[in-house]
Design an enzyme around this catalytic site. Structure first.
Site, PDB file in Angstrom:
ATOM      1  N   GLU A 185      68.966 -20.452-100.949  1.00 46.31           N
ATOM      2  CA  GLU A 185      67.911 -19.630-100.346  1.00 46.31           C
ATOM      3  C   GLU A 185      67.767 -19.901 -98.840  1.00 46.31           C
ATOM      4  O   GLU A 185      67.501 -18.980 -98.066  1.00 46.31           O
ATOM      5  CB  GLU A 185      66.591 -19.888-101.081  1.00 46.31           C
ATOM      6  N   THR A 239      53.725 -19.403-112.313  1.00 45.51           N
ATOM      7  CA  THR A 239      54.141 -18.059-111.891  1.00 45.51           C
ATOM      8  C   THR A 239      53.030 -17.035-112.081  1.00 45.51           C
ATOM      9  O   THR A 239      52.779 -16.207-111.203  1.00 45.51           O
ATOM     10  CB  THR A 239      55.395 -17.634-112.686  1.00 45.51           C
ATOM     11  N   ARG A 281      48.315 -20.146-106.064  1.00 42.54           N
ATOM     12  CA  ARG A 281      48.192 -18.974-106.940  1.00 42.54           C
ATOM     13  C   ARG A 281      46.881 -19.016-107.736  1.00 42.54           C
ATOM     14  O   ARG A 281      46.255 -17.981-107.951  1.00 42.54           O
ATOM     15  CB  ARG A 281      49.403 -18.893-107.870  1.00 42.54           C
ATOM     16  N   HIS A 340      56.552 -17.987-102.673  1.00 43.16           N
ATOM     17  CA  HIS A 340      57.764 -18.408-103.377  1.00 43.16           C
ATOM     18  C   HIS A 340      58.116 -19.816-102.936  1.00 43.16           C
ATOM     19  O   HIS A 340      57.986 -20.146-101.751  1.00 43.16           O
ATOM     20  CB  HIS A 340      58.937 -17.478-103.035  1.00 43.16           C
ATOM     21  N   PHE A 397      61.289  -5.905-114.370  1.00 43.08           N
ATOM     22  CA  PHE A 397      60.425  -5.844-113.197  1.00 43.08           C
ATOM     23  C   PHE A 397      61.184  -5.989-111.880  1.00 43.08           C
ATOM     24  O   PHE A 397      60.561  -6.043-110.806  1.00 43.08           O
ATOM     25  CB  PHE A 397      59.327  -6.918-113.291  1.00 43.08           C
ATOM     26  N   ASN A 431      51.925 -12.738-106.294  1.00 43.78           N
ATOM     27  CA  ASN A 431      51.495 -14.121-106.486  1.00 43.78           C
ATOM     28  C   ASN A 431      51.683 -15.017-105.261  1.00 43.78           C
ATOM     29  O   ASN A 431      51.834 -16.223-105.377  1.00 43.78           O
ATOM     30  CB  ASN A 431      52.130 -14.696-107.751  1.00 43.78           C
ATOM     31  N   TYR A 455      66.533 -12.642-105.117  1.00 39.46           N
ATOM     32  CA  TYR A 455      66.076 -12.583-106.510  1.00 39.46           C
ATOM     33  C   TYR A 455      67.199 -12.180-107.476  1.00 39.46           C
ATOM     34  O   TYR A 455      66.915 -11.668-108.564  1.00 39.46           O
ATOM     35  CB  TYR A 455      64.890 -11.630-106.635  1.00 39.46           C
ATOM     36  N   ARG A 486      56.199 -26.786-105.472  1.00 40.41           N
ATOM     37  CA  ARG A 486      55.937 -26.025-106.710  1.00 40.41           C
ATOM     38  C   ARG A 486      54.581 -26.415-107.306  1.00 40.41           C
ATOM     39  O   ARG A 486      53.884 -25.582-107.881  1.00 40.41           O
ATOM     40  CB  ARG A 486      57.065 -26.253-107.723  1.00 40.41           C
ATOM     41  N   LYS A 496      54.487 -14.587 -99.143  1.00 41.24           N
ATOM     42  CA  LYS A 496      54.877 -13.217 -99.501  1.00 41.24           C
ATOM     43  C   LYS A 496      53.992 -12.173 -98.810  1.00 41.24           C
ATOM     44  O   LYS A 496      52.917 -12.500 -98.277  1.00 41.24           O
ATOM     45  CB  LYS A 496      54.805 -13.062-101.028  1.00 41.24           C
TER      46      LYS A 496
HETATM   47  P1  DAT Z   1      58.470 -18.270-109.632  1.00 40.12           P
HETATM   48  O1  DAT Z   1      58.149 -17.380-108.440  1.00 40.12           O
HETATM   49  O2  DAT Z   1      57.258 -19.017-110.112  1.00 40.12           O
HETATM   50  O3  DAT Z   1      59.657 -19.146-109.391  1.00 40.12           O
HETATM   51  P2  DAT Z   1      60.200 -16.626-111.328  1.00 40.12           P
HETATM   52  O4  DAT Z   1      61.358 -17.177-110.558  1.00 40.12           O
HETATM   53  O5  DAT Z   1      60.242 -16.701-112.812  1.00 40.12           O
HETATM   54  O6  DAT Z   1      58.825 -17.288-110.846  1.00 40.12           O
HETATM   55  O7  DAT Z   1      60.002 -15.096-110.958  1.00 40.12           O
HETATM   56  C1  DAT Z   1      60.163 -14.662-109.617  1.00 40.12           C
HETATM   57  C2  DAT Z   1      59.070 -13.671-109.292  1.00 40.12           C
HETATM   58  O8  DAT Z   1      59.226 -12.506-110.125  1.00 40.12           O
HETATM   59  C3  DAT Z   1      57.654 -14.171-109.591  1.00 40.12           C
HETATM   60  O9  DAT Z   1      57.131 -14.938-108.526  1.00 40.12           O
HETATM   61  C4  DAT Z   1      56.921 -12.880-109.773  1.00 40.12           C
HETATM   62  C5  DAT Z   1      57.954 -11.975-110.439  1.00 40.12           C
HETATM   63  N1  DAT Z   1      57.789 -11.991-111.891  1.00 40.12           N
HETATM   64  C6  DAT Z   1      58.134 -12.991-112.740  1.00 40.12           C
HETATM   65  N2  DAT Z   1      57.844 -12.665-114.011  1.00 40.12           N
HETATM   66  C7  DAT Z   1      57.285 -11.427-113.962  1.00 40.12           C
HETATM   67  C8  DAT Z   1      56.764 -10.512-114.936  1.00 40.12           C
HETATM   68  N3  DAT Z   1      56.754 -10.825-116.239  1.00 40.12           N
HETATM   69  N4  DAT Z   1      56.274  -9.330-114.502  1.00 40.12           N
HETATM   70  C9  DAT Z   1      56.279  -9.005-113.193  1.00 40.12           C
HETATM   71  N5  DAT Z   1      56.758  -9.802-112.220  1.00 40.12           N
HETATM   72  C10 DAT Z   1      57.256 -10.998-112.598  1.00 40.12           C
HETATM   73 MG    MG Z   2      61.677 -18.703-109.212  1.00 38.02          MG
END
Ligand code: DAT
Ligand code: MG
Length: 135
Positions: free
Chosen positions: A127, A92, A103, A116, A58, A113, A50, A86, A10
């Protein structure tokens, strides 16, 4: 089981010059880089990637962040590449990610973070189509 996954280094990680360090961790695990590119991400691409989070509070910040600077997109292949990636990436929330994970080692903010990784074979296929439509 041999499979492919989609990884994004990222914009935060790219800006901190950690792209090589991060890709090295995946390679060291035994995963192979099948495709690799630097991307200046269009807003629409980030929104599509996303889409599952479109209703989350968010979402706007997430799209702002992922389009805030260049990122590096990669297709990795290998044995259980999705789960293996992963594991290397970590939870996350970086504050909950194990030390030793990307992370856990490099980040403190959930919104920045570092990496991805696709979370299922269906996500990986979707994706890869978004980031590497030419393949
Ligand atoms: P991951 O990237 O571990 O698959 P995810 O798919 O639940 O996690 O979320 C995608 C991204 O969105 C994550 O990398 C960061 C952001 N994100 C997730 N939860 C969040 C939150 N509570 N506040 C802010 N950003 C968040
Ligand atoms: Mg995800």
């Amino acid at each position: 089981m041999a499979e492919k996954t989609l990884i994004l280094v990222k914009p935060d990680a790219f800006a901190r010059n950690l792209t090589g360090e991060i890709l090295a961790r995946f390679e060291r695990k035994g995963l192979t880089i099948e495709a690799l590119k630097l991307v200046h991400t269009p807003r629409e691409t980030a929104e599509t990637h996303y889409a599952e989070h479109a209703e989350r509070p968010f979402f706007g910040e997430l799209v702002d962040f992922i389009t805030s600077g260049p990122l590096v997109a990669a297709i990795l292949s290998g044995n259980d590449a999705i789960k293996a990636s992963r594991q290397l990436i970590g939870a996350t929330n970086p504050l909950e990610a194990a030390t030793g994970s990307i992370r856990g080692d490099f980040a403190t903010l959930v919104g920045e973070n570092m990496v991805h990784g696709s979370d299922s074979p269906e996500s990986a296929e979707r994706e890869i189509g978004i980031w590497f439509p030419e393949l």
